[in-house]
Structure formats: C-alpha cells, structure tokens
Design a protein around this motif. Sequence first.
Motif, PDB file in Angstrom:
ATOM      1  N   ARG A  22       0.836  -1.207   0.000  1.00 58.65           N
ATOM      2  CA  ARG A  22       0.000   0.000   0.000  1.00 58.65           C
ATOM      3  C   ARG A  22       0.867   1.252   0.000  1.00 58.65           C
ATOM      4  N   GLN A  23       1.984   1.210   0.713  1.00 62.64           N
ATOM      5  CA  GLN A  23       2.867   2.370   0.753  1.00 62.64           C
ATOM      6  C   GLN A  23       3.482   2.636  -0.620  1.00 62.64           C
ATOM      7  N   ILE A  24       3.856   1.587  -1.312  1.00 63.10           N
ATOM      8  CA  ILE A  24       4.402   1.745  -2.662  1.00 63.10           C
ATOM      9  C   ILE A  24       3.385   2.424  -3.568  1.00 63.10           C
ATOM     10  N   MET A  25       2.135   2.027  -3.473  1.00 65.86           N
ATOM     11  CA  MET A  25       1.101   2.641  -4.308  1.00 65.86           C
ATOM     12  C   MET A  25       0.863   4.100  -3.923  1.00 65.86           C
ATOM     13  N   ARG A  26       0.959   4.408  -2.633  1.00 61.86           N
ATOM     14  CA  ARG A  26       0.821   5.810  -2.194  1.00 61.86           C
ATOM     15  C   ARG A  26       1.994   6.642  -2.695  1.00 61.86           C
ATOM     16  N   ASP A  27       3.193   6.064  -2.651  1.00 63.23           N
ATOM     17  CA  ASP A  27       4.378   6.785  -3.131  1.00 63.23           C
ATOM     18  C   ASP A  27       4.262   7.071  -4.636  1.00 63.23           C
ATOM     19  N   LEU A  28       3.704   6.137  -5.364  1.00 62.00           N
ATOM     20  CA  LEU A  28       3.511   6.329  -6.798  1.00 62.00           C
ATOM     21  C   LEU A  28       2.546   7.490  -7.054  1.00 62.00           C
ATOM     22  N   GLN A  29       1.473   7.518  -6.315  1.00 62.89           N
ATOM     23  CA  GLN A  29       0.494   8.596  -6.470  1.00 62.89           C
ATOM     24  C   GLN A  29       1.106   9.944  -6.099  1.00 62.89           C
ATOM     25  N   ALA A  30       1.962   9.951  -5.076  1.00 60.63           N
ATOM     26  CA  ALA A  30       2.592  11.201  -4.635  1.00 60.63           C
ATOM     27  C   ALA A  30       3.487  11.799  -5.715  1.00 60.63           C
ATOM     28  N   LEU A  31       3.951  10.961  -6.635  1.00 62.01           N
ATOM     29  CA  LEU A  31       4.777  11.453  -7.741  1.00 62.01           C
ATOM     30  C   LEU A  31       3.935  11.973  -8.903  1.00 62.01           C
ATOM     31  N   GLY A  32       2.624  11.927  -8.739  1.00 59.54           N
ATOM     32  CA  GLY A  32       1.735  12.446  -9.776  1.00 59.54           C
ATOM     33  C   GLY A  32       1.405  11.434 -10.858  1.00 59.54           C
ATOM     34  N   ILE A  33       1.692  10.167 -10.611  1.00 58.24           N
ATOM     35  CA  ILE A  33       1.389   9.122 -11.593  1.00 58.24           C
ATOM     36  C   ILE A  33       0.083   8.438 -11.200  1.00 58.24           C
ATOM     37  N   SER A  34      -0.896   8.504 -12.065  1.00 61.93           N
ATOM     38  CA  SER A  34      -2.199   7.890 -11.807  1.00 61.93           C
ATOM     39  C   SER A  34      -2.158   6.425 -12.209  1.00 61.93           C
ATOM     40  N   PHE A  35      -2.133   5.565 -11.213  1.00 59.31           N
ATOM     41  CA  PHE A  35      -2.077   4.129 -11.499  1.00 59.31           C
ATOM     42  C   PHE A  35      -3.335   3.668 -12.235  1.00 59.31           C
ATOM     43  N   ASP A  36      -4.503   4.100 -11.768  1.00 57.40           N
ATOM     44  CA  ASP A  36      -5.751   3.646 -12.381  1.00 57.40           C
ATOM     45  C   ASP A  36      -5.842   4.069 -13.847  1.00 57.40           C
ATOM     46  N   LYS A  37      -5.394   5.280 -14.147  1.00 57.21           N
ATOM     47  CA  LYS A  37      -5.426   5.744 -15.535  1.00 57.21           C
ATOM     48  C   LYS A  37      -4.511   4.884 -16.405  1.00 57.21           C
ATOM     49  N   MET A  38      -3.320   4.594 -15.904  1.00 58.99           N
ATOM     50  CA  MET A  38      -2.389   3.774 -16.669  1.00 58.99           C
ATOM     51  C   MET A  38      -2.926   2.358 -16.841  1.00 58.99           C
ATOM     52  N   ALA A  39      -3.554   1.815 -15.793  1.00 62.13           N
ATOM     53  CA  ALA A  39      -4.108   0.464 -15.876  1.00 62.13           C
ATOM     54  C   ALA A  39      -5.186   0.386 -16.952  1.00 62.13           C
ATOM     55  N   ARG A  40      -6.041   1.392 -16.995  1.00 59.93           N
ATOM     56  CA  ARG A  40      -7.093   1.402 -18.024  1.00 59.93           C
ATOM     57  C   ARG A  40      -6.476   1.451 -19.422  1.00 59.93           C
ATOM     58  N   GLN A  41      -5.429   2.258 -19.580  1.00 52.89           N
ATOM     59  CA  GLN A  41      -4.764   2.343 -20.880  1.00 52.89           C
ATOM     60  C   GLN A  41      -4.154   0.992 -21.272  1.00 52.89           C
ATOM     61  N   LEU A  42      -3.539   0.325 -20.302  1.00 44.02           N
ATOM     62  CA  LEU A  42      -2.906  -0.962 -20.575  1.00 44.02           C
ATOM     63  C   LEU A  42      -3.938  -2.029 -20.929  1.00 44.02           C
ATOM     64  N   GLU A  43      -5.070  -2.007 -20.245  1.00 39.85           N
ATOM     65  CA  GLU A  43      -6.128  -2.971 -20.564  1.00 39.85           C
ATOM     66  C   GLU A  43      -6.629  -2.767 -21.991  1.00 39.85           C
ATOM     67  N   THR A  44      -6.797  -1.501 -22.368  1.00 39.02           N
ATOM     68  CA  THR A  44      -7.238  -1.194 -23.735  1.00 39.02           C
ATOM     69  C   THR A  44      -6.180  -1.610 -24.751  1.00 39.02           C
ATOM     70  N   GLN A  45      -4.916  -1.306 -24.439  1.00 35.08           N
ATOM     71  CA  GLN A  45      -3.824  -1.652 -25.351  1.00 35.08           C
ATOM     72  C   GLN A  45      -3.697  -3.167 -25.513  1.00 35.08           C
ATOM     73  N   ALA A  46      -3.907  -3.909 -24.434  1.00 35.01           N
ATOM     74  CA  ALA A  46      -3.797  -5.362 -24.509  1.00 35.01           C
ATOM     75  C   ALA A  46      -4.856  -5.937 -25.442  1.00 35.01           C
ATOM     76  N   VAL A  47      -6.094  -5.457 -25.304  1.00 36.64           N
ATOM     77  CA  VAL A  47      -7.166  -5.927 -26.182  1.00 36.64           C
ATOM     78  C   VAL A  47      -6.874  -5.541 -27.630  1.00 36.64           C
ATOM     79  N   THR A  48      -6.432  -4.289 -27.824  1.00 39.05           N
ATOM     80  CA  THR A  48      -6.099  -3.826 -29.177  1.00 39.05           C
ATOM     81  C   THR A  48      -4.979  -4.665 -29.785  1.00 39.05           C
TER      82      THR A  48
END
Length: 369
Positions: free
Chosen positions: A323-349
């Motif tokens: 959980r701390q790793i995910m919080r640290d990622l968010q603190a850097l301004g990187i949206s994990f959920d946004k990237m995950a959605r992009q990756l899911e779309t890219q995988a299907v494509t």
Amino acid sequence: MSQALDDLTKHGVSIYLDDISRSRLESGDLRRLVERDSVVGVTTNPSIFKKALSDGDGYDKTISDLARSEFSAADALRILTCMDVRDAADMMAPIHRKTDGHDGWVSLEVNPFYANDTEATVAEATLLHWMVGRENVMLKVPATHAGFPAVTELIARGIPVNVTVIFSLTTHDQALDAYMTGLERAHQRGLNAWKVRSVASFYLARLDDAIDRELDSVNAPAAAELRGKVALAHARLAHQAYDDLHNGERWRTLSHSIPGLAPQRLLWASTSTKDDRYSDTRYVTQLAIPGSINTMPEKTLRAVSDHGVIPASPLGSDPDSARQIMRDLQALGISFDKMARQLETQAVTGFQKDWREILDVLASRLATR
C-alpha cells in the motif's frame, strides 16, 4: 524436476505453460513438460496462435483440408484453435480428474473483436465451449465493460471463464463480482454451481514496463526507488482482496448454500521479464502464493528451473508495504488507475491486431490450396 519448480509446487502454486502449438502437441513436448516440470495447465492467446501458425508446417495438412471444404478464414481459425486446445485438454484431463477440477485447465481466447459486445462474447464463448467439448477448458474473456456481464452469463450457464488482461484492483473487483453474480444465478437455475471454475489473470511485466517508463520521466530520487516494485506490490494487494472476499459475508452465504464452491483463483500472467536489469524469474519466485497459478512461457520456465530460488515467505503476506508503494507512486503524480485502463485497452487492441493478422495469413493460405 528442478528444486525451484518442486518448491513452487510444494508452496501450492500451479505451474501453467503459456504456449501451445501443433508441433508441441505432436512431438510429445507438452507431455514431457507435464511429467518433468510439473506443468499442470496451459494458457493461450492470439499472439501465441499467431506464432504457432507462422512456425513450421504443422498446420499445412489441416489447412489444405479446410480449403478443399471451402471454409472461411474465420471458421478455419476457430477449428484450428479448437483442435489444439482440445488435444491439450485431453492431455491435461488426468490432472483435472486427479485434482477434482483444481488444475488441468486449458484456456482458449474468445474472438477479441467481441471485447466490447456482451452478446457476441457470450454467443462465441458458448459456441467454442461446444466445439471443444471438453470440461477442462476455460474461455478467456477480457476484463472490459462489456466483458463483465458476459462473464456473469457464462458462469451462470456453467461455462468456465478466464477473466483476462487485468491490470488494476478496480478491474479485479469487477471480475470477482461478475463471477459471484454468475454463481448465484447458476444456483438459482438449479445448476451444479460447485463445479464451475474461474480465474482472474493479472498481467505483471507489462505493468512494470509501463510504470517504469513513467517513473524514468520523473526527475526525483523517489521515482528511481519505485522502479520494478509496482507490479509485485499490486499483486500483493490483489491477493489481499482475494482473501478479503473469501472471508466476507457474501462468499460465506453462497458457499453455505453450495458446499464445495470454488473461488476465482488468481493467475499471474505476463511473467516474462522485459527489463534486463531485473531477475528473469522475479514474477514467479516472488509470487509463490499458495493457491495461485503462474503461467509462463517456456523461456521463463527454464530460467526458474535453472536458477530460481523460492523465498521462505510468500509475497502476499505483507500488504502494508505494498500500500505504501502505491501511495508513493500517487505522490509522484502518476495515476495508477489511468495507466491500468490504458494498458487494458492496449492489450485488447494488441490481441485484435494479432487476430486480424492471423485471419489475413489464413485467408491467403486457404486461397492457394
């Protein structure tokens, strides 16, 4: 069998091969992997079938027969993939019987162009289920907005499902809910819901690869510290969600009504490391979590066999640091959920691209026979 593969099995991890081909089946190679390396299941996808059809001449005779019978490329692809999956399922059938359905599964991808069409996905998966005609085959349905109700309906019909291209906990929650709802409907319809099986396929190396590229663009020491940590942290949290669900009221109520009900197992996919700076066994050895499945290409399987070392404690036992790793990622301004959605779309494509290329190759070969 190597010590590492033996240790994985003793930890309760099911080893699946992420590959299939006519030559692998006919040469006895898959059977040797079962006997020598404790492989107890097989996963496939359009990329794998694309490679299989491009290598060697194993499919030539069947394609000639299909051409003479004037099959279209789309129907030929259904037949070729179902033939391979059926033969692999027959090879895995003794494992399926011995483990009472826990292992011995072979996964078959539904046409990825139906990823955003619920009714088409259900229809195609039902057709493939009938065509293969083996109880130890799972139909792979992508974790899309249209895919989740398709999962529910297929489970309600008693058709096993591999929910694939999962990159986020949000998507995993939806996959779990789709499975549970399907079980509830199957029970209401009077089906033997305890026989139904499903897995949730989390993609790992692709996730780290994308996150690391974002981290490399951030000029901060904290970003460098997070490289290569996110996918494994996310896997820890997925395992925690899995535990939470099966300790929850909804699962207890349903499992009380249906004794022997099987949970939707976690399957770790995309386990071939993409960054040479990381260990080529990290997405296997660091995920020795009892009850999970790890599907890997033969290259990764060989690496684990040769020099993999399984840690004493499973990764899933420490969710707080994840959980701390995910919080640290968010603190850097990187949206994990946004990237995950992009990756899911890219995988299907990506799978759609492979599917289209397979159809083009088949159409050309059918026309010249």
